[in-house]
Enzyme design. Structure first.
Site, mmCIF file in Angstrom:
data_model
loop_
_atom_site.group_PDB
_atom_site.id
_atom_site.type_symbol
_atom_site.label_atom_id
_atom_site.label_comp_id
_atom_site.label_asym_id
_atom_site.label_seq_id
_atom_site.Cartn_x
_atom_site.Cartn_y
_atom_site.Cartn_z
ATOM 1 N N SER A 12 26.079 6.417 -18.117
ATOM 2 C CA SER A 12 25.519 6.106 -16.776
ATOM 3 C C SER A 12 24.249 7.223 -16.409
ATOM 4 O O SER A 12 23.824 7.954 -17.210
ATOM 5 C CB SER A 12 26.361 6.514 -15.627
ATOM 6 O OG SER A 12 26.964 7.903 -15.705
ATOM 7 N N GLY A 13 23.514 7.290 -15.348
ATOM 8 C CA GLY A 13 22.488 8.102 -14.926
ATOM 9 C C GLY A 13 21.222 7.691 -15.588
ATOM 10 O O GLY A 13 20.928 6.642 -15.959
ATOM 11 N N TYR A 193 20.837 26.531 -12.812
ATOM 12 C CA TYR A 193 20.178 25.472 -13.043
ATOM 13 C C TYR A 193 18.612 25.485 -12.689
ATOM 14 O O TYR A 193 17.816 25.001 -13.302
ATOM 15 C CB TYR A 193 20.823 24.180 -12.117
ATOM 16 C CG TYR A 193 20.186 23.004 -12.276
ATOM 17 C CD1 TYR A 193 20.822 22.040 -13.224
ATOM 18 C CD2 TYR A 193 19.357 22.432 -11.468
ATOM 19 C CE1 TYR A 193 20.232 20.883 -13.227
ATOM 20 C CE2 TYR A 193 19.014 21.124 -11.349
ATOM 21 C CZ TYR A 193 19.143 20.305 -12.388
ATOM 22 O OH TYR A 193 18.822 19.020 -12.625
#
Length: 332
Positions: A12-13, A193
């Site tokens: 996905s993504g 992140y």
């Protein structure tokens, strides 16, 4: 002959959407998709072939957060291919994300809420940990695993008849304030992140300086805010369902709310069609979507210091040397 693209992705993504959109652009391209295990690779391949049944799609097993896995995959790729035209460095993690609701409220009171919602600045923290290689997990997966892969694939990327391309997935959350050269793995902070994505921007800049004359070009993109497995872990699912109508409205004011993986891949696909020698190495290409759903790409100058980029590159080379000593048995 067909162009060859190596794309780390999952079922996905943005990675999956990118694969399908690349095949829409050029059905002759040979896609090699990299996933963490054989099951995910085959599942992703089946999803691509369901919409593009005649596509050339091969797979390689690679966990970007595991250096031995990266080295094994690179060795396999060197055996299978003579060159790579595109490498999409798309894999990334954001473990244990936490939203600072107090900061959100402060942003609302001070008129900075829209900026915070579009960049996650000051409202998103993560709890990082060491991986099996003794590296900070986010740094290893989001940057260093990719760096090692590029270094190991240099023979397939440099000095070809046509230029080869590296296209890194960065973020609007990449901020200098979250990054420190003295703690480039971000062991001491809570914005791993953001730090890893800023380090990505720095790395891309210095790779251009080192390798453009050998026909290798590097670019960075931001997919915008995409609703994906990574995003859904930030808040409970029921909250996302409540927020989605509001997010569609916000898109009239925040063009980086791409929301769907298809829209998020816009800048990746746009770069696929550009001549790299005409691109600005100090620009990040942002996927954007208008309130009415029109996709477009917006270039923005990156806030990067080239001297810092060079110093980070040297630290990555030192870490690479230590890592290769540990895994010398996986080298040719």
């Amino acid at each position: 002959s067909a162009r060859l693209s190596l794309t780390p992705c999952r079922c996905s993504g943005v990675g999956l959407a990118l694969c399908k959109r690349l095949l829409d652009e050029d059905g002759r391209i040979h896609l090699c998709i990299a996933c963490r295990n054989e099951q995910k690779s085959e599942a992703t391949r089946d999803l691509i072939l369901a919409t593009h049944p005649s596509a050339q799609v091969s797979t390689v097993e690679m966990d970007l957060g595991n250096l031995a896995s990266v080295l094994r995959a690179a060795r396999e790729l060197r055996c299978r291919f003579q060159r790579l035209d595109f490498v999409y460095l798309n894999a990334g993690i954001m473990p244990n994300p936490h939203v600072n609701f107090k900061a959100l409220w402060h942003g609302l009171l001070t008129g900075k809420l829209l900026h915070m919602l579009t960049t996650a600045e000051g409202i998103m923290t993560q709890t990082d940990r060491l991986n099996g290689d003794g590296l900070q997990e986010v740094f290893a997966t989001n940057l260093f695993g990719h760096f090692m892969l590029v270094r190991q694939l240099q023979s397939l990327l440099c000095s070809n008849e046509k230029p080869s391309r590296l296209i890194w997935t960065s973020s609007s959350n990449a901020r200098e304030s979250a990054f420190s050269l003295s703690d480039y793995q971000h062991a001491k902070g809570q914005e791993s992140y953001s730090s890893s994505k800023y380090a990505t921007d720095l790395t891309s800049v210095v790779l251009n300086r080192k390798f453009n004359d050998q026909g290798l070009y590097s670019s960075v993109v931001c997919p915008g805010l995409v609703m994906s497995n990574m995003t859904y872990r930030i808040l409970p699912v029921f909250l996302w369902k409540l927020l989605m109508p509001i997010m569609w409205l916000i898109r009239f004011f925040a063009k980086t709310y791409t929301l769907t993986p298809y829209n998020g891949a816009e800048a990746h696909v746009w770069l696929f069609k550009q001549k790299p020698e005409y691109l600005d190495a100090l620009v990040k290409y942002h996927s954007c979507t208008s309130g009415l759903g029109r996709c477009y790409v917006e270039p923005r100058k990156m806030d990067v210091d080239e001297d810092t980029a060079e110093k980070l590159y040297q630290k990555l080379l030192e870490l690479e040397e230590q890592s290769l000593e540990k895994y010398h048995d996986l080298l040719d």
